[in-house]
Design an enzyme around this catalytic site. Structure first.
Site, mmCIF file in Angstrom:
data_model
loop_
_atom_site.group_PDB
_atom_site.id
_atom_site.type_symbol
_atom_site.label_atom_id
_atom_site.label_comp_id
_atom_site.label_asym_id
_atom_site.label_seq_id
_atom_site.Cartn_x
_atom_site.Cartn_y
_atom_site.Cartn_z
ATOM 1 N N CYS A 262 0.794 -1.239 0.000
ATOM 2 C CA CYS A 262 0.000 0.000 0.000
ATOM 3 C C CYS A 262 0.816 1.274 0.000
ATOM 4 O O CYS A 262 0.724 2.068 -0.939
ATOM 5 C CB CYS A 262 -0.935 0.010 1.203
ATOM 6 S SG CYS A 262 -2.275 -1.158 1.045
HETATM 7 C C1 UDX Z 1 -1.070 -0.117 5.499
HETATM 8 C C2 UDX Z 1 -2.022 0.761 6.312
HETATM 9 O O1 UDX Z 1 -1.611 0.781 7.676
HETATM 10 C C3 UDX Z 1 -3.447 0.289 6.159
HETATM 11 O O2 UDX Z 1 -4.318 1.152 6.876
HETATM 12 C C4 UDX Z 1 -3.754 0.321 4.675
HETATM 13 O O3 UDX Z 1 -5.061 0.083 4.393
HETATM 14 C C5 UDX Z 1 -2.829 -0.628 3.925
HETATM 15 O O4 UDX Z 1 -1.506 -0.179 4.154
HETATM 16 P P1 UDX Z 1 0.157 -2.436 5.766
HETATM 17 O O5 UDX Z 1 0.806 -2.124 4.481
HETATM 18 O O6 UDX Z 1 -0.435 -3.768 5.950
HETATM 19 O O7 UDX Z 1 -1.038 -1.411 6.064
HETATM 20 O O8 UDX Z 1 1.255 -2.268 6.904
HETATM 21 P P2 UDX Z 1 1.578 -1.316 8.114
HETATM 22 O O9 UDX Z 1 1.445 -2.061 9.379
HETATM 23 O O10 UDX Z 1 0.847 -0.055 8.030
HETATM 24 O O11 UDX Z 1 3.139 -1.073 7.874
HETATM 25 C C6 UDX Z 1 3.641 -0.575 6.639
HETATM 26 C C7 UDX Z 1 5.149 -0.481 6.656
HETATM 27 O O12 UDX Z 1 5.571 0.583 7.499
HETATM 28 C C8 UDX Z 1 5.875 -1.722 7.146
HETATM 29 O O13 UDX Z 1 6.959 -1.974 6.294
HETATM 30 C C9 UDX Z 1 6.343 -1.340 8.527
HETATM 31 O O14 UDX Z 1 7.513 -2.022 8.892
HETATM 32 C C10 UDX Z 1 6.580 0.150 8.379
HETATM 33 N N1 UDX Z 1 6.439 0.898 9.641
HETATM 34 C C11 UDX Z 1 5.239 0.974 10.252
HETATM 35 C C12 UDX Z 1 7.540 1.565 10.181
HETATM 36 O O15 UDX Z 1 8.642 1.524 9.629
HETATM 37 N N2 UDX Z 1 7.366 2.296 11.320
HETATM 38 C C13 UDX Z 1 6.174 2.394 11.966
HETATM 39 O O16 UDX Z 1 6.119 3.085 12.993
HETATM 40 C C14 UDX Z 1 5.084 1.714 11.417
#
Ligand code: UDX
Length: 419
Positions: A262
């Site tokens: 996403c």
């Molecule tokens: C995301 C959105 O959160 C969700 O609402 C949307 O509909 C789809 O995209 P997702 O891609 O499943 O969800 O993962 P998410 O848990 O949001 O993490 C995304 C990325 O960000 C991961 O690679 C994670 O490691 C990274 N991340 C997340 C960080 O580096 N730091 C953080 O504090 C949070």
């Protein structure tokens, strides 16, 4: 009870469908992938998602899967949940959405069915692209003979079942009253705030949410990089900053950047749309640029301790783009391993769930156990899987992209990317 068709059984489609089945509706999944259809029909999740298998077993009998769009004729609501991948790293590819819209259009009946767009599409797409296809193929008028709505998903992979049942909000983009009341009825079991908007505002809310969260992460990483140079632990900094309720402590983990299906795709698509409109989205471009450079910080820190990687065995812990998923799309392990190989290192890797998917991208590296990875010349932590919190890091060189406290305490040489 409503009869619902779900087009596309990726993690959004399958979780949404099974969630609605649990709430007492009858679901039919329509997919082009025979393998997925067979799995669903034997109550097996087509993807790995926490809690999904149990719910499928429990609701067995309230859903089935097929590749036949004709079944739509017997439903009240049709959710479009197909993928909208990036086209050449920029705008989204609408081919799956267009194809689904055509086939839905051909099967709309006279009893005011509502077509709901859940796939993430650029603002304007539902009215300008999906609506004309549905009208042409059905010979009917949108908002009069059939309903059309936008209902973005906010499901995190790995937590999608939990997120389905515990949303922060539900956004419903509609134009006609009948679609509005059908969707309100469908979502009546939920008690969270429900926001009704027009179609393109609902589409924009989804992009803005993801762009903001991606920006928050790149911001955390930029501050984290400065902290690292200053010898400050950025986690303590964000703890202090996050206590301000206007900022909030969540989604503030500095590290090696965001991956997944996403954030990268949606931010790129928004940049590309803005440029098409003669806007220069400077901040969003910087968010992406930082995110591309951030994983390579791990290699920079590694080379501080092993300047020449040629012939060295480097162990990688974690290949999934985040824990609790087998998804490797845009995973930070990809640029990291690509660079290690370019530098002549021998790469061995472990992941609890994502090896099968990662092998398709990198068949040439060795996949092994966590214990074996720990025997490498140096270890890179790329994904914060729970089980990595219990490994024995004593005497090792560990370069940590995801903050595993035990490694920080035990390793002989330890470098955290932003701490
Ligand atoms: C995301 C959105 O959160 C969700 O609402 C949307 O509909 C789809 O995209 P997702 O891609 O499943 O969800 O993962 P998410 O848990 O949001 O993490 C995304 C990325 O960000 C991961 O690679 C994670 O490691 C990274 N991340 C997340 C960080 O580096 N730091 C953080 O504090 C949070």
């Amino acid at each position: 009870m409503m009869k619902i068709a779900i087009i596309g059984s990726g993690y959004v489609g399958i979780v949404t469908g099974i969630g609605f089945a649990e709430l007492g509706n009858h679901i039919v999944f329509i997919d082009i992938d025979k393998n997925k259809i067979d799995k669903i029909n034997s109550s097996q999740p087509p993807i790995f998602e926490d809690g999904l298998e149990g719910l499928m077993k429990k609701n067995n009998g309230n859903f089935y899967a097929t590749n036949d769009y004709e079944v739509i004729q017997d439903t009240n609501v049709v959710f479009i949940c197909v993928g909208t991948p990036s086209k050449n790293d920029g705008p989204i590819d609408l081919n799956f959405v267009k194809d689904a819209s055509k086939k839905i259009g051909r099967n709309l009946k006279n009893n005011f069915q509502v077509v709901v767009v859940k796939s993430t599409v650029i603002p304007g797409t539902t009215e300008e692209i999906i609506k004309p296809i549905l009208e042409k193929e059905s010979g009917k008028k949108a908002f009069k003979d059939f309903g059309l709505a936008v209902n973005p998903e906010f499901l995190r992979e790995g937590n999608a079942v939990h997120d389905f049942f515990n949303p922060d909000r539900i956004v419903i983009g509609v134009k006609d009253e009948e679609s509005k009341s059908i969707l309100e009825k469908l979502y009546s079991p939920f008690e969270c705030p429900k926001l009704t908007t027009d179609l393109k505002t609902a589409e924009m809310i989804k992009y803005t949410s993801n762009a903001f969260l991606a920006t928050k992460i790149s911001f955390a990483n930029e501050i984290g990089n400065i902290c690292k140079k200053l010898g400050i632990d950025s986690y303590k900094v964000f703890e202090g900053v996050g206590l301000d309720h206007r900022i909030n402590p969540e989604f503030f983990r500095a590290g090696i950047g965001f991956g997944g299906s996403c954030f990268p795709k949606d931010v790129r698509a928004l940049i590309s749309k803005a440029e098409e409109l003669n806007e220069n989205p400077k901040l969003l471009k910087a968010v992406m640029e930082l995110n591309e450079e951030q994983p390579l910080k791990l290699i920079e820190l590694l080379k501080k301790h092993i300047p020449d990687l040629g012939g060295k065995t480097i162990g990688v812990l974690g290949l999934a783009f985040k824990p609790n998923t087998d998804d490797v799309r845009e995973g930070r392990a990809v640029p990291i391993i690509r660079t290690l190989l370019k530098e002549g290192a021998k790469v061995i890797a472990y992941d609890p769930k994502a090896v099968k998917n990662f092998k398709k991208l990198f068949p040439e590296i060795e996949y092994t156990s966590a214990e074996k990875v720990l025997e490498s010349d140096a270890i890179l932590i790329v994904t914060e899987w729970e089980e990595f919190k219990n490994l024995d890091y004593n005497g090792k060189i560990v370069i940590d992209g995801r903050r595993i406290e035990k490694a920080k305490e035990e390793a002989r040489i330890y470098e955290g990317v932003c701490w």
